[in-house]
Design a protein around this motif. Structure first.
Motif, PDB file in Angstrom:
ATOM      1  N   SER A  37       0.830  -1.222   0.000  1.00 38.25           N
ATOM      2  CA  SER A  37       0.000   0.000   0.000  1.00 38.25           C
ATOM      3  C   SER A  37       0.857   1.261   0.000  1.00 38.25           C
ATOM      4  O   SER A  37       0.450   2.295  -0.533  1.00 38.25           O
ATOM      5  CB  SER A  37      -0.961   0.002   1.191  1.00 38.25           C
ATOM      6  N   GLY A  38       2.070   1.184   0.561  1.00 36.22           N
ATOM      7  CA  GLY A  38       2.957   2.346   0.567  1.00 36.22           C
ATOM      8  C   GLY A  38       3.317   2.770  -0.854  1.00 36.22           C
ATOM      9  O   GLY A  38       3.519   3.963  -1.121  1.00 36.22           O
ATOM     10  N   ALA A  39       3.385   1.796  -1.772  1.00 38.19           N
ATOM     11  CA  ALA A  39       3.730   2.117  -3.166  1.00 38.19           C
ATOM     12  C   ALA A  39       2.670   3.035  -3.774  1.00 38.19           C
ATOM     13  O   ALA A  39       2.973   3.879  -4.627  1.00 38.19           O
ATOM     14  CB  ALA A  39       3.860   0.837  -3.982  1.00 38.19           C
ATOM     15  N   MET A  40       1.425   2.885  -3.315  1.00 37.03           N
ATOM     16  CA  MET A  40       0.358   3.738  -3.854  1.00 37.03           C
ATOM     17  C   MET A  40       0.577   5.184  -3.407  1.00 37.03           C
ATOM     18  O   MET A  40       0.464   6.117  -4.203  1.00 37.03           O
ATOM     19  CB  MET A  40      -1.005   3.217  -3.373  1.00 37.03           C
TER      20      MET A  40
ATOM     21  N   GLY B 203      -7.524 -13.646   0.362  1.00 39.06           N
ATOM     22  CA  GLY B 203      -6.310 -14.209  -0.232  1.00 39.06           C
ATOM     23  C   GLY B 203      -5.272 -13.147  -0.526  1.00 39.06           C
ATOM     24  O   GLY B 203      -4.583 -13.209  -1.549  1.00 39.06           O
ATOM     25  N   ILE B 204      -5.153 -12.152   0.365  1.00 40.28           N
ATOM     26  CA  ILE B 204      -4.138 -11.117   0.149  1.00 40.28           C
ATOM     27  C   ILE B 204      -3.322 -10.870   1.421  1.00 40.28           C
ATOM     28  O   ILE B 204      -3.800 -11.102   2.533  1.00 40.28           O
ATOM     29  CB  ILE B 204      -4.726  -9.758  -0.324  1.00 40.28           C
ATOM     30  N   VAL B 205      -2.095 -10.392   1.191  1.00 45.06           N
ATOM     31  CA  VAL B 205      -1.256  -9.897   2.274  1.00 45.06           C
ATOM     32  C   VAL B 205      -0.988  -8.442   1.916  1.00 45.06           C
ATOM     33  O   VAL B 205      -0.443  -8.162   0.849  1.00 45.06           O
ATOM     34  CB  VAL B 205       0.095 -10.645   2.369  1.00 45.06           C
ATOM     35  N   MET B 206      -1.435  -7.516   2.769  1.00 43.13           N
ATOM     36  CA  MET B 206      -1.222  -6.101   2.464  1.00 43.13           C
ATOM     37  C   MET B 206      -0.398  -5.471   3.588  1.00 43.13           C
ATOM     38  O   MET B 206      -0.695  -5.669   4.760  1.00 43.13           O
ATOM     39  CB  MET B 206      -2.558  -5.371   2.331  1.00 43.13           C
ATOM     40  N   ASP B 207       0.634  -4.724   3.204  1.00 40.57           N
ATOM     41  CA  ASP B 207       1.423  -4.049   4.252  1.00 40.57           C
ATOM     42  C   ASP B 207       1.261  -2.538   4.156  1.00 40.57           C
ATOM     43  O   ASP B 207       0.901  -2.007   3.112  1.00 40.57           O
ATOM     44  CB  ASP B 207       2.891  -4.488   4.229  1.00 40.57           C
ATOM     45  N   GLY B 208       1.466  -1.865   5.307  1.00 41.04           N
ATOM     46  CA  GLY B 208       1.316  -0.410   5.336  1.00 41.04           C
ATOM     47  C   GLY B 208       1.371   0.126   6.746  1.00 41.04           C
ATOM     48  O   GLY B 208       2.191  -0.336   7.564  1.00 41.04           O
TER      49      GLY B 208
END
Ligand code: DC
Length: 252
Positions: A56-59, A147-152
């Motif tokens: 999410s940081g890439a966004m 089915g996701i792994v999200m970091d932030g």
């Protein structure tokens, strides 16, 4: 605002053990301070589970890049709203590396968004309410199939408050500076350790003190301090937690 987000992922998952592939899919959130190794763990965990990894940081970094390139005055709310209308973010799978890469309006910006120029401004941009509303809506859409792994920073608290597994990562400050320095030095040998240290401290401060969705540990998050853990060990711990959530009966 038009829906300007597309998640393009053509992930081929032949190596996933059938037992994991057919299991109950969950959402895994990884939040924490800058340069704690969140993305390293998130990538490895998603690979092991056959899940999609979302950085999410890439966004926020890509939005910052757009604002810088287009000289957007981000203190002017109407200008920000208009600029957001022209931003299309996509995560595109790179078949050679097996990683997803951030594309901004069709351009691969995965590498340029890691520059210090972007890092110096991204926390200010990520603190803007309209920017967060824009990014969070797209992040939540990506989680509809699980089915996701999200970091932030706010994934377990705001984006997916009901996620099955929330990890909050932390590590000793000196170690974090060393890790980030090593990463940035490879791209820019003129960078100094003080520049990296000041940037990390400033970002942590802004990220944890902003009014909208500040960085904080969710009450139900598991804390992972990886100061003296190897990547292999931290992955083993996280995989254990994930499998216990994915298939609770097997772990009783
Ligand atoms: O994870 P990162 O260092 O690439 O994130 C870049 C910046 O974006 C970071 O300073 C804080 C912000 N960010 C945020 O506010 N919320 C998120 N969910 C992810 C990142």
């Amino acid at each position: 605002m038009k829906n300007s987000f597309h998640l393009v992922h053509h992930l081929v998952l032949p190596s996933i053990p059938p037992i994991i592939a057919t299991m109950n899919k969950i959402i895994i959130t990884i939040d924490g301070w800058s340069s704690c190794g969140k993305s390293t763990l998130a990538k490895q965990l998603s690979r092991e589970l056959g899940y999609v990894y979302i950085d999410s940081g890439a966004m926020y970094r890509a939005i910052t890049l757009y604002f810088l390139r287009n000289h957007i005055d981000w203190t002017a709310s109407e200008e920000v709203m208009n600029a957001l209308q022209n931003i299309r973010l996509e995560f595109v799978s790179n078949h050679k590396t097996g990683q997803t890469e951030m594309h901004l309006n069709g351009e691969n910006v995965e590498y340029v968004i890691r520059d210090l120029v972007v890092a110096e401004k991204v926390s200010d941009i990520a603190a803007i309410k309209d920017v967060r509303t824009f990014a969070v809506a797209q992040q939540q859409e990506m989680g509809t199939k699980k089915g996701i792994v999200m970091d932030g920073r706010d994934i377990g608290t705001v984006v997916f408050p009901n996620a099955a597994l929330k990890i909050f990562m932390t590590a000793d400050n000196g170690i974090r500076v060393q890790r980030r320095f090593k990463e940035l030095y490879e791209k820019n040998p003129n960078i100094t350790i003080d520049e990296v240290k000041n940037n990390l401290e400033l970002r942590d401060y802004i990220d944890s003190h902003r009014e909208v969705s500040p960085l904080r540990q969710a009450d139900d998050a598991i804390v992972l301090d990886n100061t003296s853990l190897s990547e292999k060990d931290q992955l083993g711990m996280a995989l254990g937690w994930a499998k216990a959530k994915i298939n609770p009966t097997e772990n009783q």
